[in-house]
Design an enzyme around this catalytic site. Structure first.
Site, PDB file in Angstrom:
ATOM      1  N   ASP A 112       0.857  -1.197   0.000  1.00  0.00           N
ATOM      2  CA  ASP A 112       0.000   0.000   0.000  1.00  0.00           C
ATOM      3  C   ASP A 112       0.887   1.239   0.000  1.00  0.00           C
ATOM      4  O   ASP A 112       2.117   1.147  -0.154  1.00  0.00           O
ATOM      5  CB  ASP A 112      -1.028  -0.059   1.137  1.00  0.00           C
ATOM      6  CG  ASP A 112      -0.427   0.190   2.518  1.00  0.00           C
ATOM      7  OD1 ASP A 112       0.807   0.363   2.622  1.00  0.00           O
ATOM      8  OD2 ASP A 112      -1.198   0.195   3.500  1.00  0.00           O
TER       9      ASP A 112
ATOM     10  N   CYS B 163       2.884  -3.249   4.057  1.00  0.00           N
ATOM     11  CA  CYS B 163       2.119  -2.043   4.385  1.00  0.00           C
ATOM     12  C   CYS B 163       2.885  -1.321   5.493  1.00  0.00           C
ATOM     13  O   CYS B 163       4.072  -1.592   5.684  1.00  0.00           O
ATOM     14  CB  CYS B 163       0.669  -2.370   4.747  1.00  0.00           C
ATOM     15  SG  CYS B 163       0.426  -3.404   6.200  1.00  0.00           S
TER      16      CYS B 163
ATOM     17  N   THR C  18       2.595  -1.449   8.811  1.00  0.00           N
ATOM     18  CA  THR C  18       2.956  -2.374   9.896  1.00  0.00           C
ATOM     19  C   THR C  18       3.111  -3.818   9.424  1.00  0.00           C
ATOM     20  O   THR C  18       3.656  -4.645  10.151  1.00  0.00           O
ATOM     21  CB  THR C  18       1.844  -2.383  10.954  1.00  0.00           C
ATOM     22  OG1 THR C  18       0.618  -2.781  10.296  1.00  0.00           O
ATOM     23  CG2 THR C  18       1.644  -1.015  11.584  1.00  0.00           C
TER      24      THR C  18
ATOM     25  N   HIS D 242       8.462 -24.403   9.794  1.00  0.00           N
ATOM     26  CA  HIS D 242       7.364 -24.936  10.608  1.00  0.00           C
ATOM     27  C   HIS D 242       5.980 -24.743   9.989  1.00  0.00           C
ATOM     28  O   HIS D 242       5.120 -25.596  10.159  1.00  0.00           O
ATOM     29  CB  HIS D 242       7.358 -24.275  11.997  1.00  0.00           C
ATOM     30  CG  HIS D 242       8.548 -24.618  12.832  1.00  0.00           C
ATOM     31  ND1 HIS D 242       8.548 -24.500  14.208  1.00  0.00           N
ATOM     32  CD2 HIS D 242       9.780 -25.069  12.504  1.00  0.00           C
ATOM     33  CE1 HIS D 242       9.728 -24.868  14.678  1.00  0.00           C
ATOM     34  NE2 HIS D 242      10.496 -25.209  13.661  1.00  0.00           N
TER      35      HIS D 242
ATOM     36  N   HIS E 245       5.028 -30.947  11.956  1.00  0.00           N
ATOM     37  CA  HIS E 245       4.710 -29.684  11.280  1.00  0.00           C
ATOM     38  C   HIS E 245       3.691 -29.901  10.165  1.00  0.00           C
ATOM     39  O   HIS E 245       2.774 -29.085   9.987  1.00  0.00           O
ATOM     40  CB  HIS E 245       5.989 -29.047  10.731  1.00  0.00           C
ATOM     41  CG  HIS E 245       6.976 -28.702  11.807  1.00  0.00           C
ATOM     42  ND1 HIS E 245       6.642 -27.940  12.907  1.00  0.00           N
ATOM     43  CD2 HIS E 245       8.279 -29.051  11.975  1.00  0.00           C
ATOM     44  CE1 HIS E 245       7.690 -27.824  13.704  1.00  0.00           C
ATOM     45  NE2 HIS E 245       8.700 -28.501  13.156  1.00  0.00           N
TER      46      HIS E 245
HETATM   47  C1  RB5 Z   1      -1.804   2.948   6.561  1.00  0.00           C
HETATM   48  O1  RB5 Z   1      -1.811   4.133   7.255  1.00  0.00           O
HETATM   49  C2  RB5 Z   1      -1.658   1.788   7.514  1.00  0.00           C
HETATM   50  O2  RB5 Z   1      -2.780   1.691   8.337  1.00  0.00           O
HETATM   51  C3  RB5 Z   1      -1.437   0.489   6.757  1.00  0.00           C
HETATM   52  O3  RB5 Z   1      -0.336   0.624   5.928  1.00  0.00           O
HETATM   53  C4  RB5 Z   1      -1.178  -0.740   7.593  1.00  0.00           C
HETATM   54  O4  RB5 Z   1      -0.161  -0.510   8.509  1.00  0.00           O
HETATM   55  C5  RB5 Z   1      -2.353  -1.375   8.196  1.00  0.00           C
HETATM   56  O5  RB5 Z   1      -2.262  -2.404   8.865  1.00  0.00           O
END
Ligand code: RB5
Length: 149
Positions: free
Chosen positions: A8, A65, A67, A98, A134
């Site tokens: 993203d 993304c 996080t 695993h 596993h």
């Molecule tokens: C975008 O601001 C952020 O929410 C997205 O990239 C991600 O981290 C969501 O889990």
């Protein structure tokens, strides 16, 4: 291997550090975007990458993304996907051995490009252990999908 990759707006810069590495390692890359900082929705990038993997049109998927969490949540809703959210080298190796993970998720706001590249390298190079326990556990996870179909 054929690798499908998507990100993203909070992950595209890290994606652009990973794509050249994948090519350098000899992989074929299909890049699903996005390619700029304009706000987009991570499921719109997670799903096409995961569909490529479950259809066998890509061997593995990589999703980035801010996080890695949103991408991993979305990816794990796709039947056949075992997406691992990884930010360290131990987990990169362990999830292949695993869990036989077929999609890797990372967060650009969590780790730097150097570590992310090493994670990708280790995750791609590590085979599934094929250990009986596993295999059994992965099969139990996949059975959850059949129960809910
Ligand atoms: C975008 O601001 C952020 O929410 C997205 O990239 C991600 O981290 C969501 O889990």
């Amino acid at each position: 291997m054929k690798i499908a990759i998507g990100a993203d707006h909070a992950g595209f810069r890290l994606k652009d550090e990973i794509v050249p590495l994948l090519k350098e390692l000899g992989h074929e890359v299909e890049d699903f975007g996005c390619d700029c900082s304009q706000s987009v929705d991570y499921p719109d990038y997670a799903i096409p990458v995961c569909e490529r993997v479950v259809k066998g049109e890509a061997d593995r998927g990589i999703l980035i993304c801010g996080t890695g969490i949103g991408m991993s949540i979305a990816a794990n809703k796709v039947p056949g996907i075992r997406c691992a959210l990884v930010h360290d080298l131990f987990s990169a190796k362990a999830t292949r051995e695993h869990n036989d993970s077929n999609v890797l998720a990372m967060g650009e706001r969590v780790i730097g490009p150097g570590l992310a590249q090493e994670i990708v390298r280790v995750w791609l190079e590590t085979p599934f252990s094929q250990g009986e326990r596993h295999v059994n556990r992965v099969n139990k996870v996949m059975a959850i999908e059949r129960r809910q179909a």
